[in-house]
Design a protein around this motif. Sequence first.
Motif, PDB file in Angstrom:
ATOM      1  N   VAL A 164     -16.174 -12.023  11.120  1.00 39.63           N
ATOM      2  CA  VAL A 164     -15.047 -11.616  11.811  1.00 39.63           C
ATOM      3  C   VAL A 164     -14.837 -10.253  11.900  1.00 39.63           C
ATOM      4  O   VAL A 164     -15.193  -9.067  12.251  1.00 39.63           O
ATOM      5  CB  VAL A 164     -13.206 -12.473  12.107  1.00 39.63           C
ATOM      6  CG1 VAL A 164     -12.624 -11.407  13.293  1.00 39.63           C
ATOM      7  CG2 VAL A 164     -13.815 -13.343  12.495  1.00 39.63           C
ATOM      8  N   ASN A 165     -14.470  -9.770  10.035  1.00 39.64           N
ATOM      9  CA  ASN A 165     -13.991  -7.948  10.288  1.00 39.64           C
ATOM     10  C   ASN A 165     -15.642  -7.218   9.752  1.00 39.64           C
ATOM     11  O   ASN A 165     -15.740  -6.376  10.278  1.00 39.64           O
ATOM     12  CB  ASN A 165     -14.096  -8.165   8.223  1.00 39.64           C
ATOM     13  CG  ASN A 165     -12.128  -9.082   8.227  1.00 39.64           C
ATOM     14  OD1 ASN A 165     -11.572  -8.883   8.821  1.00 39.64           O
ATOM     15  ND2 ASN A 165     -12.039  -9.110   6.821  1.00 39.64           N
ATOM     16  N   VAL A 204     -15.639  -6.748  13.973  1.00 36.88           N
ATOM     17  CA  VAL A 204     -14.773  -5.830  14.047  1.00 36.88           C
ATOM     18  C   VAL A 204     -14.780  -4.174  13.947  1.00 36.88           C
ATOM     19  O   VAL A 204     -15.013  -3.153  14.959  1.00 36.88           O
ATOM     20  CB  VAL A 204     -13.166  -6.484  13.807  1.00 36.88           C
ATOM     21  CG1 VAL A 204     -12.104  -5.088  14.235  1.00 36.88           C
ATOM     22  CG2 VAL A 204     -12.711  -7.602  15.204  1.00 36.88           C
ATOM     23  N   LEU A 256      -0.632 -16.827  14.489  1.00 38.74           N
ATOM     24  CA  LEU A 256      -1.246 -15.897  15.373  1.00 38.74           C
ATOM     25  C   LEU A 256      -0.055 -15.323  15.751  1.00 38.74           C
ATOM     26  O   LEU A 256       0.690 -14.227  16.136  1.00 38.74           O
ATOM     27  CB  LEU A 256      -1.785 -15.851  16.503  1.00 38.74           C
ATOM     28  CG  LEU A 256      -3.439 -16.650  16.194  1.00 38.74           C
ATOM     29  CD1 LEU A 256      -3.938 -17.011  17.265  1.00 38.74           C
ATOM     30  CD2 LEU A 256      -3.739 -14.667  15.966  1.00 38.74           C
ATOM     31  N   LEU A 312      -4.880  -9.321  12.519  1.00 41.05           N
ATOM     32  CA  LEU A 312      -4.758 -10.046  13.917  1.00 41.05           C
ATOM     33  C   LEU A 312      -5.627 -11.277  14.015  1.00 41.05           C
ATOM     34  O   LEU A 312      -5.339 -12.706  14.425  1.00 41.05           O
ATOM     35  CB  LEU A 312      -4.379  -9.484  14.877  1.00 41.05           C
ATOM     36  CG  LEU A 312      -3.578  -9.575  15.813  1.00 41.05           C
ATOM     37  CD1 LEU A 312      -2.587 -10.422  15.989  1.00 41.05           C
ATOM     38  CD2 LEU A 312      -3.596  -8.982  17.535  1.00 41.05           C
ATOM     39  N   ILE A 313      -6.711 -11.021  13.873  1.00 42.70           N
ATOM     40  CA  ILE A 313      -7.560 -12.173  14.399  1.00 42.70           C
ATOM     41  C   ILE A 313      -8.157 -12.793  13.385  1.00 42.70           C
ATOM     42  O   ILE A 313      -8.321 -13.884  13.673  1.00 42.70           O
ATOM     43  CB  ILE A 313      -9.099 -11.060  14.810  1.00 42.70           C
ATOM     44  CG1 ILE A 313      -8.734 -10.303  15.961  1.00 42.70           C
ATOM     45  CG2 ILE A 313      -9.948 -11.810  14.684  1.00 42.70           C
ATOM     46  CD1 ILE A 313     -10.471  -9.804  16.453  1.00 42.70           C
ATOM     47  N   ALA A 314      -8.412 -12.328  12.016  1.00 39.53           N
ATOM     48  CA  ALA A 314      -8.761 -13.699  10.706  1.00 39.53           C
ATOM     49  C   ALA A 314      -7.379 -14.355  10.545  1.00 39.53           C
ATOM     50  O   ALA A 314      -8.016 -14.971   9.599  1.00 39.53           O
ATOM     51  CB  ALA A 314      -9.163 -12.684  10.354  1.00 39.53           C
ATOM     52  N   GLU A 359       1.641 -13.182  13.288  1.00 36.49           N
ATOM     53  CA  GLU A 359       1.261 -12.130  13.094  1.00 36.49           C
ATOM     54  C   GLU A 359       1.986 -10.847  14.147  1.00 36.49           C
ATOM     55  O   GLU A 359       1.840  -9.457  14.144  1.00 36.49           O
ATOM     56  CB  GLU A 359      -0.231 -12.214  13.823  1.00 36.49           C
ATOM     57  CG  GLU A 359      -1.283 -12.493  12.345  1.00 36.49           C
ATOM     58  CD  GLU A 359      -0.446 -11.559  11.096  1.00 36.49           C
ATOM     59  OE1 GLU A 359      -1.290 -10.446  10.598  1.00 36.49           O
ATOM     60  OE2 GLU A 359      -0.807 -12.200   9.969  1.00 36.49           O
ATOM     61  N   VAL A 368      -5.690  -4.768  13.539  1.00 34.47           N
ATOM     62  CA  VAL A 368      -6.759  -5.926  14.618  1.00 34.47           C
ATOM     63  C   VAL A 368      -7.860  -6.775  13.878  1.00 34.47           C
ATOM     64  O   VAL A 368      -7.454  -7.846  14.187  1.00 34.47           O
ATOM     65  CB  VAL A 368      -7.458  -4.489  14.842  1.00 34.47           C
ATOM     66  CG1 VAL A 368      -8.703  -5.521  15.934  1.00 34.47           C
ATOM     67  CG2 VAL A 368      -6.921  -3.656  16.167  1.00 34.47           C
ATOM     68  N   THR A 369      -7.943  -6.107  12.796  1.00 37.64           N
ATOM     69  CA  THR A 369      -8.583  -7.056  11.997  1.00 37.64           C
ATOM     70  C   THR A 369      -7.931  -7.964  11.445  1.00 37.64           C
ATOM     71  O   THR A 369      -8.296  -9.884  11.550  1.00 37.64           O
ATOM     72  CB  THR A 369      -9.871  -6.599  11.289  1.00 37.64           C
ATOM     73  OG1 THR A 369      -8.568  -5.728   9.971  1.00 37.64           O
ATOM     74  CG2 THR A 369     -10.778  -5.594  11.457  1.00 37.64           C
TER      75      THR A 369
END
Length: 248
Positions: A30-31, A34, A126, A90-92, A129, A87-88
């Motif tokens: 994921v990182n 992004v 989530l 939030l996703i991870a 976050e 951003v990273t």
Amino acid sequence: MLNALTALTRGTRLVFSPGLRRYVFLPMLVNLVVYAAGLHYVLGHFGGWLDGWMALVPGWLGWLEWLIWPLFVVTLVLMVFFSFTLVTHLIAAPFYGFLAAKVEAQQTGRAPQDERGLMRAGLDALGRELVKLGYILPRMALLFVLGWVPVVNLLAPPLWLAFSAWVMAITYLDYPMDNNAVSFAEMRRRLRRRWWPTLTFGGWVTLLTWIPLANLFLLPGAVAGSVLMWERHYRDQGPAGEALAPRR
């Protein structure tokens, strides 16, 4: 005494040990995606952003352009990497919360107090976050505005560095605290009480985010390191600041 650097070093060894490393590959992917997308975007727009900032410098400060230009560059770079990091994470976040729970169970022999299923933990992560973003973004906006104020903007780079350390501490130390049913407000109180371990941990994590490619491998170690810091510095603080009896 467990310090921040020791926690990060031990945490990195932990997450790549048998039994835990299978939980780190998806967050790493994921990182990578992004950061690659973000870097491509920033490289195409960085010059235009910088020219726009410099165009706003008043004429009476033109003689300071030799100092203002590098400060703008540093501030812009800090803002870009800070935004990438938000951003990273939030996703991870769902994967990191799950990883923190696994590390805690392996290292202490007990499950987190708020043990949840993977789906519930992911949804809650989530939501958490978004709470963090509600705390971070107004303060980030204030720093952004200060960066446009003549003379005051000379303080922008050190303020961004200090703020980044605090935010990284909140971001990572929140994983074990959320897993143990510590509210976001109570988490911040605990971090403020132990402000030196908090800022040194956040500072080291901030430094890790600046190491290209290597940060993909080191940031999961920061998740494990946050669990070690939680166990040593924050777990036995009561909600009003009193020390709790040591756990057996």
